[in-house]
Design a protein around this motif. Structure first.
Motif, short mmCIF file in Angstrom:
data_model
loop_
_atom_site.label_atom_id
_atom_site.label_comp_id
_atom_site.label_asym_id
_atom_site.label_seq_id
_atom_site.Cartn_x
_atom_site.Cartn_y
_atom_site.Cartn_z
N UNK A 33 35.53 100.43 77.75
CA UNK A 33 34.84 99.47 76.88
C UNK A 33 35.84 98.47 76.29
N UNK A 34 36.99 98.95 75.84
CA UNK A 34 37.98 98.06 75.24
C UNK A 34 38.42 96.99 76.24
N UNK A 35 38.59 97.35 77.50
CA UNK A 35 39.00 96.38 78.52
C UNK A 35 37.91 95.32 78.72
N UNK A 36 36.66 95.74 78.71
CA UNK A 36 35.56 94.77 78.81
C UNK A 36 35.55 93.85 77.59
N UNK A 37 35.79 94.40 76.42
CA UNK A 37 35.82 93.59 75.20
C UNK A 37 36.95 92.58 75.24
N UNK A 38 38.10 92.99 75.73
CA UNK A 38 39.26 92.10 75.79
C UNK A 38 39.00 90.89 76.68
#
Length: 82
Positions: A33-38
């Motif tokens: 999820x963090x990678x998608x948010x970034x």
């Protein structure tokens, strides 16, 4: 515009969105999820505690929808004030 929708473990929602919007990148549960948010310009979501924290940590704008639970309303008010 690129749209990514993460439906979590909701398989019915996943299949519904995948068939209605084939051009969207629709995925089930992910631990990235963090990678998608970034890689996002904005996050559109309900105001669950984890989602709000992750959006703040990733420093991306957050557009809150579907306020329902008291905790989500409190979370939305908190980030609106800050």
């Amino acid at each position: 515009m690129d749209v990514t929708i993460i439906t979590g473990k909701n398989k019915n929602l996943f299949h519904s969105l995948k068939s209605k919007y084939p051009s969207f990148n629709t995925i089930l549960y992910t631990d990235k999820v963090y990678e998608y948010m970034q890689s996002s310009d904005i996050l559109i979501s309900k105001a669950s505690g984890i989602t709000v924290f992750e959006a703040l940590y990733a420093e991306i704008p957050l557009y809150i929808i579907n306020l329902f639970l008291l905790q989500e309303i409190s979370n939305a008010r908190y980030i609106a004030k800050r």
